[in-house]
Motif scaffolding. Sequence first.
Motif, PDB file in Angstrom:
ATOM      1  N   HIS A  66       0.835  -1.207   0.000  1.00  0.00           N
ATOM      2  CA  HIS A  66       0.000   0.000   0.000  1.00  0.00           C
ATOM      3  C   HIS A  66       0.871   1.260   0.000  1.00  0.00           C
ATOM      4  CE1 HIS A  66      -3.341   2.663   0.861  1.00  0.00           C
ATOM      5  NE2 HIS A  66      -2.609   3.185   1.831  1.00  0.00           N
ATOM      6  N   SER A  67       1.914   1.266   0.779  1.00  0.00           N
ATOM      7  CA  SER A  67       2.794   2.422   0.849  1.00  0.00           C
ATOM      8  C   SER A  67       3.452   2.695  -0.505  1.00  0.00           C
ATOM      9  CB  SER A  67       3.864   2.191   1.921  1.00  0.00           C
ATOM     10  OG  SER A  67       4.782   3.256   1.938  1.00  0.00           O
ATOM     11  N   HIS A  69       2.336   1.790  -3.494  1.00  0.00           N
ATOM     12  CA  HIS A  69       1.329   2.241  -4.459  1.00  0.00           C
ATOM     13  C   HIS A  69       0.908   3.692  -4.187  1.00  0.00           C
ATOM     14  CE1 HIS A  69       0.313  -1.359  -6.890  1.00  0.00           C
ATOM     15  NE2 HIS A  69       1.012  -1.930  -5.926  1.00  0.00           N
ATOM     16  N   ARG A  70       0.874   4.074  -2.927  1.00  0.00           N
ATOM     17  CA  ARG A  70       0.503   5.442  -2.565  1.00  0.00           C
ATOM     18  C   ARG A  70       1.527   6.451  -3.087  1.00  0.00           C
ATOM     19  NH1 ARG A  70       2.394   7.816   1.633  1.00  0.00           N
ATOM     20  NH2 ARG A  70       2.900   5.882   2.702  1.00  0.00           N
ATOM     21  N   THR A  71       2.799   6.062  -3.128  1.00  0.00           N
ATOM     22  CA  THR A  71       3.859   6.980  -3.552  1.00  0.00           C
ATOM     23  C   THR A  71       4.270   6.796  -5.012  1.00  0.00           C
ATOM     24  OG1 THR A  71       5.575   5.447  -2.792  1.00  0.00           O
ATOM     25  CG2 THR A  71       4.791   7.094  -1.208  1.00  0.00           C
TER      26      THR A  71
END
Length: 115
Positions: A66-67, A69-71
Amino acid sequence: MSDSVRQNGVDAATVGETSPEQRVPEWDTSAPTPGGTSGTGDLLDEDVVGIDPAELDDDDLLREVHSLHRTRLDTLRHASDSALANHLRRTAELETEYLARHPGREVDPSRLRSA
């Protein structure tokens, strides 16, 4: 077509024919590997790129994915080639581990295309 060339010397005409990994010069066999060793097997402080995905529990694995994909968009648009290479490598490692753990993952029927 113009004779434009990207800043790192890659011919713009071939960009669509190569993967991002091939366009980033730092992506090679001597690059850092999970667990912090270089391709030569030597442990270097600057080579630490994260915990081996196989060592993460499911919650931590998903948090890491998730981290990343968020960045993703900011990294793609604004990071150095080296940072982009690390981002691509880490994303591939984590997603490969996720797929290995969940080969029969649930697929949402609304995400499928009709034949």
